[in-house]
Design an enzyme around this catalytic site. Sequence first.
Site, PDB file in Angstrom:
ATOM      1  N   GLU A 212       0.804  -1.217   0.000  1.00 21.92           N
ATOM      2  CA  GLU A 212       0.000   0.000   0.000  1.00 21.92           C
ATOM      3  C   GLU A 212       0.842   1.275   0.000  1.00 21.92           C
ATOM      4  O   GLU A 212       0.329   2.364   0.242  1.00 21.92           O
ATOM      5  CB  GLU A 212      -0.964  -0.027   1.180  1.00 21.92           C
ATOM      6  CG  GLU A 212      -1.926  -1.208   1.086  1.00 21.92           C
ATOM      7  CD  GLU A 212      -2.987  -1.224   2.165  1.00 21.92           C
ATOM      8  OE1 GLU A 212      -2.973  -0.320   3.022  1.00 21.92           O
ATOM      9  OE2 GLU A 212      -3.835  -2.129   2.139  1.00 21.92           O
ATOM     10  N   LYS A 346     -15.824  -1.295   2.116  1.00 18.77           N
ATOM     11  CA  LYS A 346     -15.068  -1.743   0.950  1.00 18.77           C
ATOM     12  C   LYS A 346     -16.054  -2.291  -0.072  1.00 18.77           C
ATOM     13  O   LYS A 346     -16.784  -3.245   0.212  1.00 18.77           O
ATOM     14  CB  LYS A 346     -14.058  -2.828   1.336  1.00 18.77           C
ATOM     15  CG  LYS A 346     -12.957  -2.351   2.268  1.00 18.77           C
ATOM     16  CD  LYS A 346     -12.082  -3.518   2.707  1.00 18.77           C
ATOM     17  CE  LYS A 346     -10.918  -3.047   3.561  1.00 18.77           C
ATOM     18  NZ  LYS A 346     -10.127  -4.199   4.088  1.00 18.77           N
TER      19      LYS A 346
END
Length: 437
Positions: A212, A346
């Site tokens: 990330e 999400k």
Amino acid sequence: MSITKVHARTVYDSRGNPTVEVEITTENGLFRAIVPSGASTGIHEAVELRDGNKSEWMGKGVTKAVSNVNSIIGPALIKSDLCVTNQKGIDELMISLDGTSNKSRLGANAILGVSLCVARAAAAQKGITLYKYIAELADARQDPFVIPVPFFNVLNGGAHAGGSLAMQEFKIAPVGAQSFAEAMRMGSEVYHHLKILAKEQYGPSAGNVGDEGGVAPDIDTAEDALDMIVKAINICGYEGRVKVGIDSAPSVFYKDGKYDLNFKEPNSDPSHWLSPAQLAEYYHSLLKKYPIISLEDPYAEDDWSSWSAFLKTVNVQIIADDLTCTNKTRIARAIEEKCANTLLLKLNQIGTLTESIEAANQAFDAGWGVMISHRSGETEDPFIADLVVGLRCGQIKSGALSRSERLAKYNELLRIEEELGDDCIYAGHRFHDGNKL
């Protein structure tokens, strides 16, 4: 306006794994969406359909999901003649075509790609931006729009990086910024100073980044990580203006009712594993020492009693991710049992835009906050930037200020803030209550 063509193909995510891209054609043109994927996925998430053929892509191919779009979903949508502005009707049609509770037949990755494409086509049909269209779908206020606080994942551990650090994400949040543009500058400065510190303390390779975009030095403990982050914040002169968040992602180190912070060691000593109460004590020690405002997934995804016991003892944001998986049934239980005060949303955990909006509103109705999230296997698609603004969530996490698939979302938010001008406000210290601003 109805859909005239639907086409899916295999493309690749930020980890080099196959994923699904969908294109929809209407009289207004062609619209695309790409589906992300997670590394530390919850067992209660909608099913991401993978081929399982070990001779190709190590079993991670998505040709089945692609075929399901091209041979099942696409023809059914065209035959239905549903207008692209009928988001709920189209999403419900796909759910019906799948016929399972977790989208395991057609795949959430197939269904979501179409769902997001439809939203883009509908916004174009109405002649408005995507975030305004999402606000209409969610019946959210638009006066003003709320620009979120970015929670930058600047240091990676857990399943997202090598090294021995158990906890997965250490984030910085520029709550003291006056705008998203200023938050980006502050985040950039802290991130680069953190990189310098990591290299100084752990060698040149410590500047390497995880999935990330955060640095991933071979750090042993959360304290080591937090000390370095706080030092970087202070070097920049942002003490009090930049706060810290942690995502433990402990489901990967939950063993026999205990938590193994040394889970990356094959011969980890069970006598050192922590009970839920001991882990709570550890969290409290971190909260006392560091400027932490947010804890995500402090406990494992089915350790319900530990969640509710812990929430009673803290006054910071407690985010449910693996616990709830953007699933309405699990969100309802978490609300009832008072397990958390914030939902991590999400898109691919549930698999349609309609269900994602319903999950956000379910959380808001309970007085919870909502944070919009990327996945560790991301793409260049910036859809969640429009989603967080459209839903007035007030907070987003999309990784560090590194790697283009992360910056795609942040850069889109810069554009949205500039476009809106005086018609938007930066959530700042009230990030948890974005929908109330």
